[in-house]
Scaffold this active site. Structure first.
Site, mmCIF file in Angstrom:
data_model
loop_
_atom_site.group_PDB
_atom_site.id
_atom_site.type_symbol
_atom_site.label_atom_id
_atom_site.label_comp_id
_atom_site.label_asym_id
_atom_site.label_seq_id
_atom_site.Cartn_x
_atom_site.Cartn_y
_atom_site.Cartn_z
ATOM 1 N N LYS A 1 0.816 -1.219 0.000
ATOM 2 C CA LYS A 1 0.000 0.000 0.000
ATOM 3 C C LYS A 1 0.851 1.271 0.000
ATOM 4 C CE LYS A 1 -4.382 -1.545 1.788
ATOM 5 N NZ LYS A 1 -4.212 -2.655 2.758
ATOM 6 N N ARG A 2 2.052 1.172 0.531
ATOM 7 C CA ARG A 2 2.934 2.348 0.555
ATOM 8 C C ARG A 2 3.182 2.890 -0.843
ATOM 9 N NH1 ARG A 2 7.972 1.715 1.458
ATOM 10 N NH2 ARG A 2 7.994 -0.557 1.273
#
Ligand code: GLU
Length: 469
Positions: free
Chosen positions: A241-242
């Site tokens: 998700k980063r």
């Protein structure tokens, strides 16, 4: 004749369908379709604390959106506990599995000791040759791994990967409550569903030698394997998700077309010469594991965006008009369920598709065609809706009111005559008109814009602009 190819996508419903999972599903699907095989969807939901029905729905929604249709399933492992127990019983009967009565505390103490002594953390085999049950204890069932020799994974992507059997633990296949563990369920299902090729992420490679021993124990020909290299973010760390959106449906929300995402996903590991854009038929025709690289693939959002713009340009305006409706509802340009003149919308889309990289951009641009009125960009208004342009706009309004048909040709004639009469350049007229029509200074060609808006809206907007000066 060779047996029919049977592959499966086996997601655990502990999250949405993400980029990595979708690529695994896609490679399975392509391999099945290329070989006229069977593609099976199997939901691995035995981890009941983390699996949810919502995630099952979400995975199915993602696959449907990407057009990855399956031939059998979805099967759920939680419906199949009896099957796993039967297979485990068979192994116990044959002496290939055994009851283990070691308590978790005992195992933990032994593990700590081994760690302190720098020894292998493997189960020490204490219960391997027990003669009878230990009363009062609910045992687990362990699989008897070979203690010597090697297990070789023959992988279509990685080649031969060799594992030393002495490294393989006597893995637990049934817990003390009788529930099956991951490696057992995978292998039993692959056997039961007659899987010929296991295509999955290479984070599973370390499980494969254990699973090969289980296939052998069941007397099932070991499937062929294809372990796909990981997908990394731009910083070379595993995609997460980063790095931005990882859920497939988030790409729908951001205005990506499924064909573009499929095209992008297939290129995360697979290549075919220098070709970048493929039709689905081409993908099915060309796909093979020979052209899947060994190295990890890096996810590149800019390239995905570029591909999306290509797919939008090459889509028919009718199709885009259909697809943009939910985006128009979402951005409030139209009401949900409001009827639309689809032929007109298609024409409007035609003026914008070359300028829209996503469906969201397309829907936002359509706002100035569809809304009753436009909102002026302050800077554009200040610069172009000026004293100087008022007479020009008024003259244009007069001339346009008299035009019977709003065709490109007619409009061009009218603009020309206004420009000539006033001794100005076309752009001196076109930019104020553009601001009056769209609120800003960027839009498709001004004649196209007026053609789509039609006479009534054009004249009303000119009147408003003139009044506001
Ligand atoms: N359920 C596993 C996962 O979601 C896949 C197992 C497999 O493909 O063998 O990672």
């Amino acid at each position: 004749m060779t047996d029919k190819i049977r592959v499966r996508f086996a997601p655990s419903p502990t999250g949405h369908l993400h980029i990595g999972g979708a690529r695994t599903a896609l490679f399975n699907w392509l391999y099945a379709r290329h070989n006229n095989g069977t593609f099976i969807l199997r939901i691995e939901d035995t981890d009941t604390t983390r699996s949810t029905d919502e995630y099952i729905e979400a995975i199915i929604e993602g696959m449907k959106w990407l057009g990855l249709d399956w031939d059998e399933g979805p099967f759920r492992q939680t419906d199949r506990f009896d099957v796993y127990r039967n297979y485990a019983d068979q192994l116990i009967k044959e002496g290939r599995a055994y009851y283990c009565y070691c308590s978790p505390e005992e195992l933990e103490a032994r593990r700590k000791e081994s760690m302190a002594q720098g020894k292998s953390l493997k189960y020490n085999g204490k219960c391997r040759d027990l003669k009878g049950p230990v009363p009062g204890i609910k045992p687990v069932v362990r699989f008897r791994m070979p203690v010597a020799g090697q297990t070789i994974v023959d992988d279509l992507i990685k080649g031969m990967v060799t594992f030393e059997n002495e490294q393989l633990d006597d893995l637990i296949i049934l817990r003390s409550d009788g529930t099956p563990t991951y490696n057992l369920t995978v292998v039993v299902d692959d056997v039961d569903m007659k899987i010929t090729h296991v295509i999955r992420g290479d984070d599973h490679l370390n499980n494969t030698p254990k699973q090969i021993q289980l296939y052998n124990a069941f007397g099932y020909p070991v499937p062929k394997f294809a372990h796909l290299p990981m997908i990394l973010g731009s910083d070379k760390a595993r995609l997460s998700k980063r790095h931005g959106a990882t859920s497939v449906m988030a790409y729908y929300d951001m205005g990506y077309l499924p064909e573009a995402l499929v095209n992008y996903l297939v290129r995360l590991g697979w290549s075919y010469g220098d070709q970048e854009v493929f039709t689905r038929d081409e993908l099915v025709k060309y796909f093979s594991f020979e052209n899947v690289g060994k190295a990890a693939a890096v996810f590149n959002p800019e390239k995905l965006l570029w591909l999306n713009s290509q797919y939008i340009i090459n889509s028919s305006t009718d199709k885009l008009a259909e697809l943009v409706i939910p985006f128009l509802e979402k951005n409030g340009v139209i009401e949900k369920g409001q009827g639309m003149d689809m032929a007109w919308l298609s024409k409007a889309v035609g003026t914008l598709k070359e300028r829209s990289k996503t469906m969201v951009e397309l829907a936002n641009s359509l706002r100035y065609y569809i809304a009753e009125d436009v909102e002026y960009n302050e800077k554009a208004k200040e610069k172009f809706l000026t004293e100087k342009s008022r007479d020009l706009l008024a003259a244009l309004k007069e001339a346009l009111t008299a035009v019977p048909e709003f065709s490109h040709h007619e409009l061009e004639q009218v603009f020309k005559s206004v420009v000539e009469t006033h001794g100005v350049k076309l752009k001196d007229l076109a930019q104020p008109v553009r601001v009056a029509m769209t609120g800003g200074t960027e839009s498709p060609g001004i004649f196209e814009v007026l053609e789509v808006l039609g006479k009534e809206k054009t004249v009303t907007r000119l009147e408003r602009a003139i009044k506001g000066i």
